[in-house]
Design a protein around this motif. Structure first.
Motif, PDB file in Angstrom:
ATOM      1  N   UNK A  32     -35.088  19.398   5.351  1.00 28.80           N
ATOM      2  CA  UNK A  32     -35.742  20.444   4.569  1.00 28.80           C
ATOM      3  C   UNK A  32     -34.939  21.741   4.583  1.00 28.80           C
ATOM      4  N   UNK A  33     -34.244  22.013   5.741  1.00 29.35           N
ATOM      5  CA  UNK A  33     -33.523  23.287   5.855  1.00 29.35           C
ATOM      6  C   UNK A  33     -32.428  23.391   4.797  1.00 29.35           C
ATOM      7  N   UNK A  34     -31.860  22.238   4.383  1.00 31.88           N
ATOM      8  CA  UNK A  34     -30.852  22.272   3.325  1.00 31.88           C
ATOM      9  C   UNK A  34     -31.441  22.841   2.039  1.00 31.88           C
ATOM     10  N   UNK A  35     -32.675  22.371   1.738  1.00 33.30           N
ATOM     11  CA  UNK A  35     -33.297  22.820   0.492  1.00 33.30           C
ATOM     12  C   UNK A  35     -33.598  24.308   0.552  1.00 33.30           C
ATOM     13  N   UNK A  36     -33.925  24.774   1.795  1.00 34.19           N
ATOM     14  CA  UNK A  36     -34.279  26.189   1.930  1.00 34.19           C
ATOM     15  C   UNK A  36     -33.094  27.105   1.670  1.00 34.19           C
ATOM     16  N   UNK A  37     -31.884  26.606   2.007  1.00 33.10           N
ATOM     17  CA  UNK A  37     -30.737  27.469   1.725  1.00 33.10           C
ATOM     18  C   UNK A  37     -30.161  27.190   0.345  1.00 33.10           C
ATOM     19  N   UNK A  38     -30.884  26.476  -0.480  1.00 38.95           N
ATOM     20  CA  UNK A  38     -30.491  26.394  -1.874  1.00 38.95           C
ATOM     21  C   UNK A  38     -29.900  25.069  -2.327  1.00 38.95           C
ATOM     22  N   UNK A  39     -29.963  23.999  -1.483  1.00 33.08           N
ATOM     23  CA  UNK A  39     -29.486  22.693  -1.927  1.00 33.08           C
ATOM     24  C   UNK A  39     -30.472  22.101  -2.931  1.00 33.08           C
ATOM     25  N   UNK A  40     -29.957  21.536  -4.005  1.00 33.54           N
ATOM     26  CA  UNK A  40     -30.835  20.936  -5.014  1.00 33.54           C
ATOM     27  C   UNK A  40     -30.382  19.501  -5.249  1.00 33.54           C
ATOM     28  N   UNK A  41     -31.378  18.595  -5.377  1.00 33.13           N
ATOM     29  CA  UNK A  41     -31.030  17.213  -5.715  1.00 33.13           C
ATOM     30  C   UNK A  41     -30.354  17.157  -7.071  1.00 33.13           C
ATOM     31  N   UNK A  42     -29.361  16.277  -7.173  1.00 34.28           N
ATOM     32  CA  UNK A  42     -28.668  16.128  -8.441  1.00 34.28           C
ATOM     33  C   UNK A  42     -29.416  15.118  -9.313  1.00 34.28           C
ATOM     34  N   UNK A  43     -30.245  15.646 -10.224  1.00 36.44           N
ATOM     35  CA  UNK A  43     -31.076  14.772 -11.051  1.00 36.44           C
ATOM     36  C   UNK A  43     -30.262  13.835 -11.924  1.00 36.44           C
ATOM     37  N   UNK A  44     -29.040  14.211 -12.217  1.00 41.76           N
ATOM     38  CA  UNK A  44     -28.198  13.375 -13.072  1.00 41.76           C
ATOM     39  C   UNK A  44     -27.918  12.017 -12.428  1.00 41.76           C
ATOM     40  N   UNK A  45     -27.906  11.978 -11.070  1.00 46.24           N
ATOM     41  CA  UNK A  45     -27.594  10.718 -10.396  1.00 46.24           C
ATOM     42  C   UNK A  45     -28.619   9.630 -10.694  1.00 46.24           C
ATOM     43  N   UNK A  46     -29.865  10.037 -10.971  1.00 48.62           N
ATOM     44  CA  UNK A  46     -30.913   9.054 -11.239  1.00 48.62           C
ATOM     45  C   UNK A  46     -30.727   8.446 -12.620  1.00 48.62           C
ATOM     46  N   UNK A  47     -30.114   9.205 -13.524  1.00 52.24           N
ATOM     47  CA  UNK A  47     -30.023   8.755 -14.907  1.00 52.24           C
ATOM     48  C   UNK A  47     -29.000   7.639 -15.051  1.00 52.24           C
ATOM     49  N   UNK A  48     -29.225   6.744 -16.036  1.00 55.83           N
ATOM     50  CA  UNK A  48     -28.369   5.568 -16.179  1.00 55.83           C
ATOM     51  C   UNK A  48     -26.858   5.850 -16.205  1.00 55.83           C
ATOM     52  N   UNK A  49     -26.362   6.834 -16.959  1.00 55.19           N
ATOM     53  CA  UNK A  49     -24.903   6.925 -17.095  1.00 55.19           C
ATOM     54  C   UNK A  49     -24.171   7.140 -15.785  1.00 55.19           C
ATOM     55  N   UNK A  50     -24.832   7.764 -14.785  1.00 57.37           N
ATOM     56  CA  UNK A  50     -24.131   8.026 -13.540  1.00 57.37           C
ATOM     57  C   UNK A  50     -23.772   6.748 -12.799  1.00 57.37           C
ATOM     58  N   UNK A  51     -24.569   5.678 -12.998  1.00 57.55           N
ATOM     59  CA  UNK A  51     -24.246   4.417 -12.332  1.00 57.55           C
ATOM     60  C   UNK A  51     -22.857   3.954 -12.730  1.00 57.55           C
TER      61      UNK A  51
END
Lengths: 210, 205
Positions: free
Chosen positions: A169-188
């Motif tokens: 959680x501490x990562x998110x608190x200092x501003x880390x954000x999940x990369x939503x693009x990774x979930x999308x098909x083209x990233x595979x």
């Protein structure tokens, strides 16, 4: 000849890296990409394909001298379709949630090129035990790629692995954000391309001319 | 009519077989080296999708689905043959592929020679079985919409493979890192094309 002679070891271990079905033989790419947005379905899919390839290889290898050449594709399809139907029913019974996530891709194991490719190239010319090993090897080689892709996509895309939060959680608190693009098909596709890149820069003989 | 149009457009752009579901990737990567062959294979795939989807739709709704056999009489109302659907769909697809193979061999021998092994392999092209399985999952209202879906998916696949072939023809002149040549760069291009196609995802008609 022992059960695990050198040749058989080669048959079993070759597909894991040097002769990997997905990144070298270019087989079974469709499903390798579609189910890998999370780690769990990737593992289930890898295991299902391994089971189907291994047993289809054994059955076709046992039948190889009795199948008329002209109709062999149909015979292979029937054997594979029957096995996939069994896998699909088993998944529905014991892993319903994963089965829902995999949706049509369980059925699409039938048209997974790994099956046709291995049946045509190996099982039609080799005995049942070698074919079984070849099936296991290729299934696992396929599974490894799926697991690697699934691992990175789930880790960077949602910060979890197998559903457990791994990025603290501490990562998110200092501003880390999940990369939503990774979930999308083209990233595979791009993740697989990176795997190919790494693999081929280590195995120079696999590089293509153009 | 609106539903037909919307299914058609959605199946080409939004639910594109290659960019949204990666179906039919094997032949897509292997045959996309020149535009002419790609076009031939694309047309063959579209044709088989258009032929097999209505047949499989009829089979699904009048034979396989739970309660689908009701037209035979009340005692069949509880029969559920849906576990057979994979076998039946693939049988229909394989026989149609055989038919197309014979027609192409007779009337376009040059195309037949250039498609080589990939023509019989259309039977195991995931895009085609995928079309039938999505049809089963989406439960279309009537056979017209199912056919439209087949046509749209086929055209979407055709667009993707022809576009890819055109890019790869130009790519022969570019300087790509050695380990990425061939397969690797093809994957990256497909990924980028997929991101491009994502801009259609909000499309509503």
């Amino acid at each position: 000849m022992g059960l695990l002679s050198n040749k058989n070891k080669e048959v079993l271990a070759g597909p894991l890296s040097k002769n990997n079905p997905v990144i070298v033989q270019m087989l079974g790419i469709c499903s390798a990409l579609a189910v890998t947005s999370k780690l769990e379905p990737s593992i289930v899919m890898g295991l299902s394909v391994t089971a189907v390839v291994a047993f289809a290889n054994v059955i076709i290898s046992l039948l190889r001298n009795t199948i008329p050449n002209r109709i062999r594709i149909i015979v292979q399809l029937v054997v594979v379709a029957a096995l996939v139907t069994i896998v699909s029913e088993v998944l529905k019974a014991f892993a319903y949630d994963v089965n829902k996530q995999l949706s049509v891709f369980v059925g699409l194991i039938i048209t997974n090129c790994i099956l046709m490719g291995r049946l045509e190239a190996f099982a039609l010319g080799n005995g049942p035990w070698e074919s079984f090993l070849d099936g296991i090897g290729n299934g696992l080689g396929y599974g490894i790629i799926l697991v690697i892709v699934g691992f990175f996509r789930e880790l960077f895309g949602s910060g979890t692995l197998l559903g457990f939060q791994v990025i603290p959680q501490s990562f998110y608190e200092i501003g880390y954000v999940n990369n939503g693009l990774m979930i999308l098909p083209p990233m595979a596709l791009i993740v697989v391309a990176v795997i190919i890149w790494v693999h081929r820069s280590r195995n120079k003989d696999l590089q293509e001319e153009n | 009519m609106g539903e037909v149009l919307s299914t058609f457009v959605r199946s080409i752009f939004v639910d594109n077989m290659i960019f949204a579901y990666y179906l039919g990737m094997c032949s897509y990567l292997a045959v996309s080296k020149n535009v002419k062959t790609a076009l031939g294979l694309g047309i063959a795939v579209t044709f088989i999708l258009v032929c097999t989807l209505p047949i499989n739709y009829m089979l699904e709704n009048y034979v396989l689905k739970e309660g689908a056999l009701q037209w035979l009489g009340a005692q069949f109302a509880e029969v559920n043959l849906s576990f057979l659907s994979l076998l039946i769909f693939i049988a229909i697809i394989a026989s149609f592929t055989q038919l197309v193979e014979m027609v192409v061999e007779k009337f376009a021998p040059a195309l037949y020679a250039s498609l080589g092994i990939f023509l019989p392999l259309i039977a195991v092209n995931c895009a085609i079985l995928g079309g039938s399985l999505f049809m089963q999952q989406k439960a279309f209202a009537n056979v017209g919409i199912a056919t439209t879906y087949g046509l749209g998916s086929g055209i979407g696949w055709l667009l993707a493979i022809v576009g890819m072939a055109a890019i790869r023809e130009k790519l022969a002149y570019s300087d790509i890192p050695k380990p990425l040549k061939g397969l690797g760069i093809a994957f990256i291009i497909t990924g980028l094309m997929g991101i491009g196609f994502m801009c259609f995802s909000g499309l509503k008609i």
